[in-house]
Design a protein around this motif. Structure first.
Motif, short mmCIF file in Angstrom:
data_model
loop_
_atom_site.label_atom_id
_atom_site.label_comp_id
_atom_site.label_asym_id
_atom_site.label_seq_id
_atom_site.Cartn_x
_atom_site.Cartn_y
_atom_site.Cartn_z
N THR A 44 8.03 8.42 -1.70
CA THR A 44 6.75 8.01 -1.11
C THR A 44 6.99 6.96 -0.03
O THR A 44 8.08 6.39 0.07
N ASN A 45 5.97 6.69 0.76
CA ASN A 45 6.00 5.66 1.79
C ASN A 45 5.16 4.47 1.34
O ASN A 45 4.13 4.64 0.67
N SER A 46 5.58 3.29 1.72
CA SER A 46 4.83 2.09 1.36
C SER A 46 4.78 1.14 2.55
O SER A 46 5.60 1.21 3.47
N GLU A 47 3.82 0.23 2.51
CA GLU A 47 3.67 -0.75 3.59
C GLU A 47 3.14 -2.05 3.02
O GLU A 47 2.18 -2.07 2.24
N ARG A 48 3.78 -3.14 3.41
CA ARG A 48 3.28 -4.47 3.06
C ARG A 48 2.67 -5.05 4.32
O ARG A 48 3.35 -5.23 5.35
N THR A 49 1.38 -5.37 4.25
CA THR A 49 0.64 -5.80 5.43
C THR A 49 0.46 -7.32 5.47
O THR A 49 0.63 -8.01 4.45
N ASN A 50 0.08 -7.81 6.64
CA ASN A 50 -0.22 -9.24 6.78
C ASN A 50 -1.40 -9.63 5.90
O ASN A 50 -1.46 -10.75 5.38
N SER B 155 12.63 -9.83 2.71
CA SER B 155 11.72 -10.94 2.44
C SER B 155 10.29 -10.42 2.34
O SER B 155 9.83 -9.68 3.20
N HIS B 156 9.60 -10.82 1.28
CA HIS B 156 8.20 -10.43 1.10
C HIS B 156 7.26 -11.37 1.85
O HIS B 156 6.04 -11.20 1.80
N ALA B 157 7.83 -12.36 2.53
CA ALA B 157 7.00 -13.26 3.34
C ALA B 157 6.67 -12.64 4.69
O ALA B 157 5.91 -13.21 5.47
N GLN B 158 7.24 -11.47 4.96
CA GLN B 158 7.00 -10.76 6.21
C GLN B 158 6.49 -9.35 5.91
O GLN B 158 6.80 -8.78 4.87
N PRO B 159 5.71 -8.79 6.83
CA PRO B 159 5.24 -7.41 6.63
C PRO B 159 6.39 -6.42 6.82
O PRO B 159 7.37 -6.73 7.51
N TRP B 160 6.27 -5.25 6.21
CA TRP B 160 7.29 -4.22 6.37
C TRP B 160 6.73 -2.85 6.02
O TRP B 160 5.66 -2.73 5.40
N ASP C 125 0.85 -1.19 0.00
CA ASP C 125 0.00 0.00 0.00
C ASP C 125 0.89 1.24 0.00
O ASP C 125 1.92 1.27 0.68
N LEU C 126 0.50 2.24 -0.75
CA LEU C 126 1.26 3.47 -0.81
C LEU C 126 0.55 4.58 -0.04
O LEU C 126 -0.68 4.66 -0.05
N LYS C 127 1.32 5.41 0.64
CA LYS C 127 0.77 6.55 1.34
C LYS C 127 0.88 7.78 0.45
O LYS C 127 1.96 8.11 -0.02
N LYS C 128 -0.24 8.45 0.26
CA LYS C 128 -0.28 9.58 -0.64
C LYS C 128 0.55 10.75 -0.10
O LYS C 128 0.38 11.15 1.05
N ILE D 242 -0.13 -10.26 2.46
CA ILE D 242 0.61 -11.51 2.42
C ILE D 242 -0.34 -12.70 2.31
O ILE D 242 -0.10 -13.65 1.57
N ARG D 243 -1.46 -12.63 3.03
CA ARG D 243 -2.45 -13.72 2.99
C ARG D 243 -3.17 -13.77 1.64
O ARG D 243 -3.50 -14.86 1.15
N LYS D 244 -3.42 -12.62 1.02
CA LYS D 244 -4.22 -12.57 -0.20
C LYS D 244 -3.43 -12.84 -1.48
O LYS D 244 -4.00 -13.20 -2.50
N THR D 245 -2.13 -12.63 -1.44
CA THR D 245 -1.33 -12.81 -2.65
C THR D 245 -0.41 -14.01 -2.51
O THR D 245 -0.11 -14.47 -1.42
N ASP D 246 0.04 -14.50 -3.67
CA ASP D 246 0.96 -15.65 -3.67
C ASP D 246 2.41 -15.18 -3.83
O ASP D 246 3.29 -15.96 -4.20
N LEU D 247 2.65 -13.90 -3.57
CA LEU D 247 4.00 -13.36 -3.68
C LEU D 247 4.82 -13.83 -2.48
O LEU D 247 4.68 -13.31 -1.37
#
Length: 350
Positions: free
Chosen positions: A69-75, A116-121, A36-39, A78-83
């Motif tokens: 910009t700022n970005s966030e990868r959430t749990n 690692s994209h297997a963890q949130p960041w 997700d990107l922060k505007k 991670i659950r919804k995608t196969d990345l």
């Protein structure tokens, strides 16, 4: 008629294809599967973001130019995608911040960071140019322990500079890659990464073609920038680049040696200047400015190379009389010749 090898498919994206007020939202939608990107507070002039991506079979390489910009990868993502992969971020210009729980890492221009994209960041991009390399977890399972250990750290081993050069050249030459070369490049990158993370004797041996290709790229660029220096020789190059004579000789072996390569590049540069109708410098001036200090020797070597004298080249356009095969082999050419003679370390690395 011989069929031309099919080039690797490049996927290109740019927010400049959208109106200013829609550019950030368009890029947010494109990035949604990953983060997700922060505007930003102010995007009155739009949001500039573009990338060029290609796949080497389990290795996804993306060359980015993005406004801060700022970005966030959430749990939830991670659950919804196969990345499920690791990603190496190469900061070509600017800064990159990444944090997870209480652990954070900062990368500046020239740094390589592993995440690692297997963890949130949470991340922040500050700058304009980055390269991301996605490493499929199944393909790279053979080096998973090394990758997990390096997670959220700046890579700083002795081979990091060569890895950085390899990545830069790979991106810059992406339009030259053919489908037939993908396996060679994939294996070469994998072996070089393994040697960078864990420089064992076996890993270093398997990475030899990629290491030498990167060294060759660095040495050729150094020579190009220092053609005017009469002291440009083996000792000068080794001292400047911190490279041993043996290593330098090895990487230039296919070019007939370092001295021959320097002479050839100098003569090519002189020919280009001499045959330029808009360049009115004296022949001697052009020769001296490309490192030749003996005009008699220069004239003899030039005629041996092109079958006409420097003066003749200067007095009339002789481009049609010169063979077209004057460019140096690319990193891809070097790898395709050398790597094809080597057996991969494991099936997973192929």
């Amino acid at each position: 008629m011989e069929n031309k090898p099919k080039s690797v498919e490049l996927f290109e994206y740019s927010t400049l294809d959208f109106e200013c007020q829609h550019q950030f939202d368009a890029f947010s939608q494109a990035a949604a599967p990953i983060c997700d990107l922060k505007k930003p507070r102010s995007i009155n002039n739009g949001f500039r973001a573009k990338f060029s991506a290609f796949d080497l079979g389990g290795i996804d390489i993306i060359d980015w130019e993005v406004d801060p910009t700022n970005s966030e990868r959430t749990n939830d993502q991670i659950r919804k995608t196969d990345l499920d992969n690791w990603a190496i971020w190469f900061v070509r210009s600017g800064r990159f911040y990444n944090e997870y729980n209480d652990r954070s890492v900062k990368a500046k221009t020239g740094d390589l960071i592993l995440v690692s994209h297997a963890q949130p960041w949470k991340s922040r991009w500050e700058g304009q140019s980055f390269v991301s390399i996605g490493l499929n977890r199944d393909k790279f399972s053979w080096m998973a322990p090394s990758l997990d250990e390096a997670n959220r750290s700046v890579l700083n081993g002795s081979l990091t500079g060569l890895l950085r050069t390899f990545i830069s050249t790979l991106v810059d030459e992406a339009h030259k890659i053919s489908e037939d070369q993908k396996q060679i490049l994939s294996r070469s990158f994998s072996n070089l990464l393994a040697a960078s993370l864990e420089p064992t004797a076996d890993n270093l041996h398997n990475a030899t073609p990629a290491l030498n290709a990167s060294r060759l790229t660095i040495a050729r660029e150094f020579i190009r920038k220092n053609l005017a220096r009469p002291e440009l020789n083996v000792d000068f190059i080794c001292k400047s680049l911190g490279m041993s004579r043996r290593t330098l000789y090895n990487v230039f072996e296919e070019h007939g040696g370092v001295a021959k390569y320097i002479k050839t590049v100098r003569l090519q540069a002189c020919y280009k200047a001499l045959s330029d109708e808009t360049d009115h410098r004296f022949v001697s001036t052009i020769a001296y400015q490309h490192g030749f200090t003996n005009m008699s020797l220069f004239s003899r070597q030039f005629k041996e190379q092109y079958s006409f004298s420097p003066t003749e080249a200067h007095e009339c356009s002789t481009a049609d009389h010169v063979g077209q095969n004057t460019s140096s082999p690319t990193l891809l050419d070097h790898l395709c010749r050398s790597t094809s003679r080597m057996v991969p370390a494991s099936d997973d690395a192929a």
